[in-house]
Design a protein around this motif. Structure first.
Motif, PDB file in Angstrom:
ATOM      1  N   CYS A 178      -2.541   1.584   6.585  1.00 25.88           N
ATOM      2  CA  CYS A 178      -2.509   2.438   5.389  1.00 25.88           C
ATOM      3  C   CYS A 178      -3.099   3.822   5.652  1.00 25.88           C
ATOM      4  O   CYS A 178      -2.577   4.823   5.155  1.00 25.88           O
ATOM      5  CB  CYS A 178      -3.241   1.758   4.238  1.00 25.88           C
ATOM      6  N   GLY A 232       0.811  -1.200   0.000  1.00 23.28           N
ATOM      7  CA  GLY A 232       0.000   0.000   0.000  1.00 23.28           C
ATOM      8  C   GLY A 232       0.849   1.257   0.000  1.00 23.28           C
ATOM      9  O   GLY A 232       0.563   2.221  -0.711  1.00 23.28           O
ATOM     10  N   GLY A 257      -3.297   1.310  -2.042  1.00 22.12           N
ATOM     11  CA  GLY A 257      -2.582   2.517  -1.623  1.00 22.12           C
ATOM     12  C   GLY A 257      -2.788   3.662  -2.597  1.00 22.12           C
ATOM     13  O   GLY A 257      -3.011   4.811  -2.188  1.00 22.12           O
TER      14      GLY A 257
END
Length: 164
Positions: free
Chosen positions: A94, A1, A56
């Motif tokens: 994340c 990510g 991501g």
């Protein structure tokens, strides 16, 4: 990510919100269709890395990072408890890193922090309700719910693009 986040930050500065919404909706619908047809992938670093990269990039460009992770975990055949726990860990990690990215490109504002704070009570209620519903959901129903949420999120992205 983390590797995909700069790509998303670049996209959010270079593309219109409408274009990003249509793009994510098309990708999510494609994933949902493939999963509904029974596609699977083996567990491993490569599928996890691919889902993480796309997640991501989408997190920092659209704020909608769940669909690639959901599709990836579903395709890997994770059991519902493992699926849910892994998804939550990924979101927490994340999201924390994305905040730093938003801060670096000047997208973290006082208004965005106020909106986040305003949404926290709803998040707590949703989390509580989700825990209750999850405890009563069998694995087959869980798979159907996952696919329905993927399609619903794509439809919401398309609606956002149409109305935006």
């Amino acid at each position: 990510g983390l590797v995909g986040m700069p790509v998303g930050l670049l996209a959010v500065t270079a593309m219109s919100a409408r274009s990003l919404s249509v793009l994510i909706a098309c990708v999510v619908l494609a994933f949902a269709f493939v999963l509904a047809r029974g596609a699977t992938v083996r567990r491993g670093a490569a599928p996890a890395a691919a889902a993480g990269f796309v997640s991501g990039a989408l997190l920092t460009s659209t704020g909608m990072n769940g669909p690639p992770l959901v599709a990836g975990f579903q395709a890997m055949g994770l059991e519902p408890r493992e699926f849910r726990a892994t998804l939550q860990v990924a979101f927490c990690a994340c999201d924390t890193l994305a905040i730093l990215g938003f801060l670096a490109v000047g997208r973290l504002t006082a208004d965005s922090l106020l909106l986040t704070a305003a949404g926290l009570p709803g998040m707590v209620v949703g989390w509580w309700l989700g825990d209750r519903l999850f405890a009563r959901t069998d694995p087959q129903r869980f798979r159907k719910i996952v696919l329905a949420v993927l399609v619903a999120s794509a439809c919401m992205a398309l609606a956002q693009a149409a109305l935006g």
